[in-house]
Scaffold this active site. Structure first.
Site, PDB file in Angstrom:
ATOM      1  N   TYR A   1      -5.602   4.828  -7.792  1.00 21.70           N
ATOM      2  CA  TYR A   1      -5.894   4.749  -6.362  1.00 21.70           C
ATOM      3  C   TYR A   1      -7.212   4.033  -6.109  1.00 21.70           C
ATOM      4  CZ  TYR A   1      -6.209   5.696  -1.453  1.00 21.70           C
ATOM      5  OH  TYR A   1      -6.288   5.525  -0.104  1.00 21.70           O
TER       6      TYR A   1
ATOM      7  N   TYR B   1       0.857  -1.194   0.000  1.00 16.92           N
ATOM      8  CA  TYR B   1       0.000   0.000   0.000  1.00 16.92           C
ATOM      9  C   TYR B   1       0.891   1.241   0.000  1.00 16.92           C
ATOM     10  CZ  TYR B   1      -3.475   3.439   1.363  1.00 16.92           C
ATOM     11  OH  TYR B   1      -4.272   4.543   1.402  1.00 16.92           O
TER      12      TYR B   1
END
Lengths: 292, 136
Positions: free
Chosen positions: A237, A187
């Site tokens: 994203y 992440y």
């Protein structure tokens, strides 16, 4: 996972979708959580992570010299991924260092993208997956840790985030060590998040990131591929689903030009580690997936 | 054209803090059970959960734990301020407070820099505790 194993349900869909680019939803979400901070001109996640990153620069060797390798390495993966927002936009070191500051010490390419779109992943039992049309990816291990302290009380801006315990738990459940990992999907809301997450997992010690990332270690052809879709920095994203679905797709062998293995002069992937992270290093999840 | 900057949303927890600021006094809640001095303002102590609380003035001295330089204005009220510094200041009495560093250029700020409170009136009702460099 428990609901699937107990038979309570047969399929679970993890999904995320947002019109973040064409609306102001993302900015509103990020700006809303600390009213008091706005009085002093402090808004949202980028600056909070930048505060963590600046402190780390004071405590050990890190900074743009380290983060350039992360931003550029992921961009090289994105340049192999037609779905990536940055597919046709290569980036050199010179371009990285010439990019404008947003919240210093972060330049524009240290920040994740804002994207319209979504992603989904279907989870079922290994038994049910056996005769599906596509080869599945199996969950070997997972771990979570949620230190949850606010930036006012955090102890872990520079190490010892939730990644540490979550990583240990996931590795223990999988019964493997870091040496067994073929690639990582981390992440990456900001470049520094990738460095600190890998550091807390134990791939390198504090301040050793600059050497660890050097010479294209995480790029196509590198010894430890990281964020092979381009990640949140250079693909799109979709929160934790950008790294998670990329790990799954790589293990399924569905990644085309960026496929790990001979196509990208990397190891054929058997085991991939992926991470998710919430708040300002306030919660962390680590998943280890493998090929059947 | 300049737009107004945001003002604090004052509630039952934060009212004593902002009222003291108007008188240029920096005050925080101190737990009478364990002595922990806290920020943000809260109904109970985050260390021991006691409700027994006292507001105490602090010295206004501290050090910069970390800082960033905004080169982008995320709110039109800050357009004429960029580049400006937002810092986490560790006060000598314990609390970590987010504020601005004034009285020097952004290039001169560093982690662990000694600072002291520097009051700035935002409006007739609101005075903000900002921080400026001090001799160690």
């Amino acid at each position: 996972m428990g609901a699937l194993e107990s038979g309570e349900c047969r399929y679970v869909m993890l999904s995320y979708g947002h019109s973040a680019l064409s609306s102001d939803g993302m900015l509103r979400m990020l700006g809303e959580f600390e009213v008091e901070d706005m009085v002093f001109g402090h808004f949202g996640a980028a600056a909070a992570y930048a505060l963590a990153a600046r402190r780390a620069m004071h405590v050990y060797r890190t900074g743009p010299g380290t983060w350039q390798h992360i931003a550029i390495g992921q961009r090289r993966w994105a340049n192999l991924n037609p779905r990536a927002m940055m597919y046709d936009r290569p980036m050199s070191a010179e371009e990285y260092f010439n990019a404008r500051w947003h919240v210093e010490p972060f330049r524009s390419p240290d920040n994740c993208l804002i994207t319209d779109g979504g992603r989904a992943c279907i989870i079922t039992t290994a038994e049910r997956a056996r005769d599906l049309r596509h080869r599945p990816a199996l969950v070997m291990g997972m771990g979570h840790d949620h230190p949850a302290r606010s930036v006012y009380r955090t102890l872990d801006f520079t190490g010892g985030t939730g990644a540490k315990k979550a990583g240990e738990k996931a590795l223990a459940m999988a019964g493997i060590t870091l040496g067994d990992i073929d690639a990582c999907e981390i992440y990456d809301c900001f470049t520094y998040t990738v460095e600190l997450t890998l550091q807390d997992y134990g791939f390198f010690g504090p301040g050793e990131g600059e050497d660890w990332f050097r010479d294209g270690a995480t790029e196509p052809g590198g010894r430890m591929p990281v964020n092979t879709s381009g990640g949140l920095l250079s693909e799109a994203y979709f929160m934790g689903l950008t790294p998670f679905t990329e790990a799954v797709m790589q293990l399924m062998g569905r990644c085309g030009e960026r496929q790990l293995g001979p196509a990208t002069r990397t190891k054929d992937p058997e085991i991939i580690l992926c991470s998710d992270n919430g708040g300002i290093f306030q919660s962390h999840a680590c998943y280890i997936l493998r090929r059947p | 054209m300049s737009e107004e900057k945001p003002t604090p949303v004052i509630n039952a927890d934060t009212r004593p803090f902002w009222e003291a600021c108007r008188n240029r006094i920096l005050k925080f809640q101190k737990c009478r059970a364990c002595g922990h001095v806290r920020w943000p303002a809260a109904y109970l102590c985050p260390e021991c959960h006691s409700l027994d609380t006292l507001w105490v003035p602090v010295s206004g001295k501290g050090t910069v734990f970390s800082y960033v330089v905004y080169h982008v204005a995320y709110h039109p009220g800050f357009l004429s301020d960029v580049p400006y510094v937002v810092a986490l200041v560790d006060l000598d009495e314990g609390p970590r407070f987010l504020s601005n560093i004034t009285g020097c250029s952004p290039d001169e700020v560093y982690c662990d820099m000694p600072v002291e409170v520097a009051w700035e009136d935002r409006s007739a009702e609101v005075t903000l505790p900002k921080f400026r460099p001090r001799e160690a």
